[in-house]
Design an enzyme around this catalytic site. Structure first.
Site, short mmCIF file in Angstrom:
data_model
loop_
_atom_site.label_atom_id
_atom_site.label_comp_id
_atom_site.label_asym_id
_atom_site.label_seq_id
_atom_site.Cartn_x
_atom_site.Cartn_y
_atom_site.Cartn_z
N PRO A 281 31.47 46.28 44.28
CA PRO A 281 30.12 45.98 44.35
C PRO A 281 29.77 46.43 43.10
O PRO A 281 29.93 47.64 42.69
CB PRO A 281 30.09 46.64 45.40
CG PRO A 281 30.52 46.88 45.88
CD PRO A 281 31.89 46.86 44.88
N HIS A 282 28.64 46.03 42.20
CA HIS A 282 28.30 46.46 40.84
C HIS A 282 27.02 45.75 40.21
O HIS A 282 26.35 45.02 41.00
CB HIS A 282 28.95 45.84 39.78
CG HIS A 282 29.70 44.11 39.89
ND1 HIS A 282 30.38 43.30 40.63
CD2 HIS A 282 29.41 43.41 38.88
CE1 HIS A 282 30.05 42.33 40.34
NE2 HIS A 282 29.27 41.97 39.03
#
Length: 158
Positions: free
Chosen positions: A68-69
């Site tokens: 996730p980013h």
């Protein structure tokens, strides 16, 4: 990319309990912002950013790994948080396999090129099945940090 520049021992957790993607993203948001003054509002913003990114498409890489980013105006340098879940969760990964290793990346709002370079390097690193197996066999936060940064017998974080 040296992973120790992004990830601290304090943002590395082994055996985390999260029953859903949402709960895992909440935990990662908290870890990413735990050492930032006024962290609660920033944490909410990070959670929203991670959630919005997931709506665009899952960051599940496959083989039980997710990256996730998001970007944030609340930080000046990139940072990461790593969790190994005690029980894998559905993360809508392309291979439909549940996820238990999550490394969240948070970059400053203006860092487009750096963001992409770091993500590419992390995705390459997590293709190493032996590394993923070592991470899954860790029994403490300190051991997880040592394995991911290459401090114990490899060069994962280089």
């Amino acid at each position: 990319m040296e992973l120790t520049r992004l990830l601290s021992a304090g943002r590395t957790r082994c055996g985390v309990t999260a029953t859903s993607k949402k709960r895992a993203l909440e935990r990662l948001s908290e870890q990413l912002m735990a050492d930032v003054p006024a962290g609660s509002e920033a944490t909410r913003n990070i959670f929203e950013g991670l959630t919005v990114r997931e709506r665009l498409g899952s960051t599940g890489l496959g083989r039980g790994v997710a990256l996730p980013h998001t970007r944030s105006p609340d930080i000046e340098s990139s940072r990461a948080a790593l969790i190994r879940l005690s029980t894998p969760i559905n993360f809508d990964a392309a291979d439909r396999q549940p996820v238990d290793l999550l490394l969240a990346l948070l970059v400053p709002e203006h860092s487009n090129d750096e963001h992409l370079r770091i993500l590419a390097r992390l995705a390459e690193m997590f293709r190493d099945e032996a590394l993923c197996d070592r991470l899954r066999n860790c029994s403490s936060d300190a051991e997880l940090y040592a394995v991911i940064t290459g401090e114990n017998n490899g060069n994962a974080g280089e």
